[in-house]
Scaffold this active site. Structure first.
Site, PDB file in Angstrom:
ATOM      1  N   CYS A  70       0.806  -1.223   0.000  1.00 40.99           N
ATOM      2  CA  CYS A  70       0.000   0.000   0.000  1.00 40.99           C
ATOM      3  C   CYS A  70       0.836   1.268   0.000  1.00 40.99           C
ATOM      4  CB  CYS A  70      -0.912  -0.010   1.206  1.00 40.99           C
ATOM      5  SG  CYS A  70      -1.605  -1.638   1.539  1.00 40.99           S
ATOM      6  N   HIS A  74      -7.698   4.295  -3.529  1.00 39.98           N
ATOM      7  CA  HIS A  74      -6.383   3.829  -3.090  1.00 39.98           C
ATOM      8  C   HIS A  74      -5.761   2.865  -4.104  1.00 39.98           C
ATOM      9  CE1 HIS A  74      -3.103   2.527  -0.724  1.00 39.98           C
ATOM     10  NE2 HIS A  74      -3.694   1.634   0.035  1.00 39.98           N
TER      11      HIS A  74
END
Ligand SMILES: [Zn+2]
Lengths: 160, 390
Positions: free
Chosen positions: B86, B335
């Site tokens: 991430c 995201h």
């Protein structure tokens, strides 16, 4: 024009098989083969270092604390306590979608962290609404059958 | 070490895009090159591609030279793909900063890109869950939402944080995201919508989770010597650190306390001789509403356990103690793993230039912090950006 014909299905490939490594073909397949062997014999185990006597998990072929390669496999105590919990209701990975939804908990067994473990586990026979932090749970062996004749073992939690 | 600055920035629309991985690279490249008309692409000597899993989601490996070709550059110092789940984009920026600061690279592009949506969203999830320790932890059936849901449960249990306080983080994200045309969810969201949304992993519902997103962003990074050639408003990278002290659930201890972030933040503040009060803008990794609340605390914007109160009092809004995620954050922007960290730097660059819509512009901002995490909150990074030359 030439045509080639593609198959409609392919086998469950390791990259989408959650238990890909838990298919021990023998002690050479992983250095912590005993962990899976123990599961198949009904035992959920962690390693204890013979040198510094500390417990470590996840399994690895040397002690996390003193890096000794001398260790023994000890049973996780049967009764633990829910540390946190939720349920997986949406957004399942492949394979999991076949038996979802389910409750997920993190539980502590033994005297964590000095002499115990904090591990996650699935729960199948209980609803999210029926749980709270501090509830007593036990672990039991989960048999994973398939595809075909394949049988593998993991563990899950049950509310006491 | 040389002084290093961001001198150009470009971004694509984030969302479920009718564009593949390669298209997104070109789109972000085009946006970057349009932003820096004085750039001769032959000057670019290094490329850092932050992209987490193109091997799985674009079915393509060895993407750095492909990205270089797509961008029309021929790098000769460092060409690398950076994977850190991430925070792949944030770590790519760290490497570019290091390379330019050291003198190895003179002009570097950081490209953050991820293609996550497809008809096979279960394959996307199959990749997201192996980010944890798949063999021993996430094999128990969980991706990020159940883990962060369990963080929320602990936080509510220990500190009395409420469901409504979690939702307030999402309402703020919508407030600013509605003013960000690049955001995946660029509209306002009401408290009621957040609370009544379909549950993903209780207590977290759909609006408590950042999106699964396609998108890309790019930066041009160079040293002090060349910065003015490309821009009148260089954004100085002061630097920052990274920290991991555990990976597995067993080593995590109390999951509502992110000790690695607490230690990292202290390390950064001490090294740069600043305090949390000096930060004007914080672009933090709000992958879930609970994440932002824990981050207020561990970054020292409020006391431990008072993150819920911090949002309830409006302290993280523009005009509050510190403007947290004036971009809309991951919750509103979406995201795309590799693009997120680069998108944060893009946002800070636009804020310092005064090139964001007035309603979400942090007037007079001079010091910004970007925070990212990866995995089950087991690794964190912080970068500081300054409008004033260090
Ligand atoms: Zn030892």
């Amino acid at each position: 024009m030439k045509e080639i014909r593609l198959p409609d299905t392919v086998p469950l490939l390791p990259i989408i098989d959650p238990w890909s490594q838990q298919d021990p073909e023998g002690p050479d397949s992983t250095r912590v083969y005993e962990f899976y062997k123990n599961l198949s014999e009904g035992r959920l185990t962690v390693q204890r270092c013979k040198k510094c006597r500390k417990i470590f998990y996840p399994p690895q072929p040397a002690c996390k604390h003193c890096y000794s390669t001398e260790y023994e496999w000890i049973d996780v105590p049967k009764v633990g306590e829910i540390f946190s919990f939720t349920a997986m209701l949406l957004g399942f990975p492949m394979v999991f979608e076949t038996f979802a939804p389910f409750v997920i908990a993190i539980a502590r067994f033994g005297n964590y962290p000095e002499n115990g473990v904090q591990i996650a586990g699935m729960m199948f026979d209980v609803k999210y609404e029926e749980l709270k932090i501090g509830d007593k749970v036990t672990w039991d062996i989960l048999r994973i059958r398939g595809p075909g004749e394949k049988v593998r073992y993991w563990y899950y939690f049950k509310k006491l | 070490m040389r002084k290093v600055a961001i001198v150009g920035a470009g971004i694509t629309k984030f969302g479920r895009r009718d564009a593949n991985w390669r298209d997104l690279v070109v789109e972000a490249g085009k946006a970057l090159f349009d932003d820096v008309p004085n750039l001769d692409r032959n000057e670019v000597d290094s490329l850092f591609v932050g992209s987490a899993y193109p091997e799985r989601w674009a079915n393509t490996a060895h993407v750095a030279p492909m990205a270089a070709e797509l961008l029309g550059i021929k790098p000769r110092r460092i060409v690398a793909k950076v994977e850190s789940a991430c925070q792949s984009g944030a770590i790519a920026i760290r490497y570019a900063w290091l390379s330019v600061a050291s003198g190895l690279s003179d002009v570097a592009i950081v490209l953050g890109v991820e293609k996550m949506t497809s008809k096979f969203m279960n394959l996307t999830q199959s990749t997201m869950y192996i980010v944890g320790d798949r063999e021993f932890d996430t094999v128990n059936g969980f991706t990020a939402p159940p883990f962060f849901a369990m963080v929320a449960q602990r936080h509510m249990h220990l500190y009395g944080t409420t469901r409504e306080q979690l939702a307030m983080v999402r309402v703020k994200a919508g407030e600013y995201g509605s003013e960000n045309p690049y955001a995946q969810f660029n509209r306002k969201v009401t408290m009621e919508e957040v609370l009544k949304a379909r549950l993903v992993a209780p207590p977290l519902g759909l609006f408590d989770c950042s999106g699964i997103t396609d998108g890309a962003a790019a930066l041009l990074i160079t040293s002090e010597e060349r910065a003015r050639k490309y821009t009148d408003t260089p954004v100085w990278i002061l630097g920052g650190f990274q920290r991991t002290i555990h990976n597995s659930i067993n080593e995590a201890g109390e999951i509502a306390d992110w000790l690695s972030l607490r230690q990292l933040a202290k390390d950064v503040y001490d090294h740069f001789k600043i305090t949390p009060d000096d930060i004007d803008i914080a672009e933090v990794h709000d992958c879930f509403t609970i994440s932002e609340i824990v981050e207020y605390e561990e970054l020292g914007f409020c006391k431990k356990g008072e993150g819920g109160k911090f949002i309830e009092e409006g302290q993280s809004y523009i005009g509050g103690k510190v403007a947290v995620n004036p971009s809309g954050g991951l919750l509103a922007c979406g995201h795309p793993l590799g693009a997120t960290g680069v998108r944060q730097a893009w946002e800070i660059t636009m804020q310092f230039r005064g090139q964001v819509p007035r309603k979400r512009c942090v007037a007079g901002a001079e010091l910004a912090l970007a925070h990212n995490l990866s995995g089950l909150a087991c690794m964190h990074s912080i970068m500081l950006y300054s409008l004033k030359k260090p």
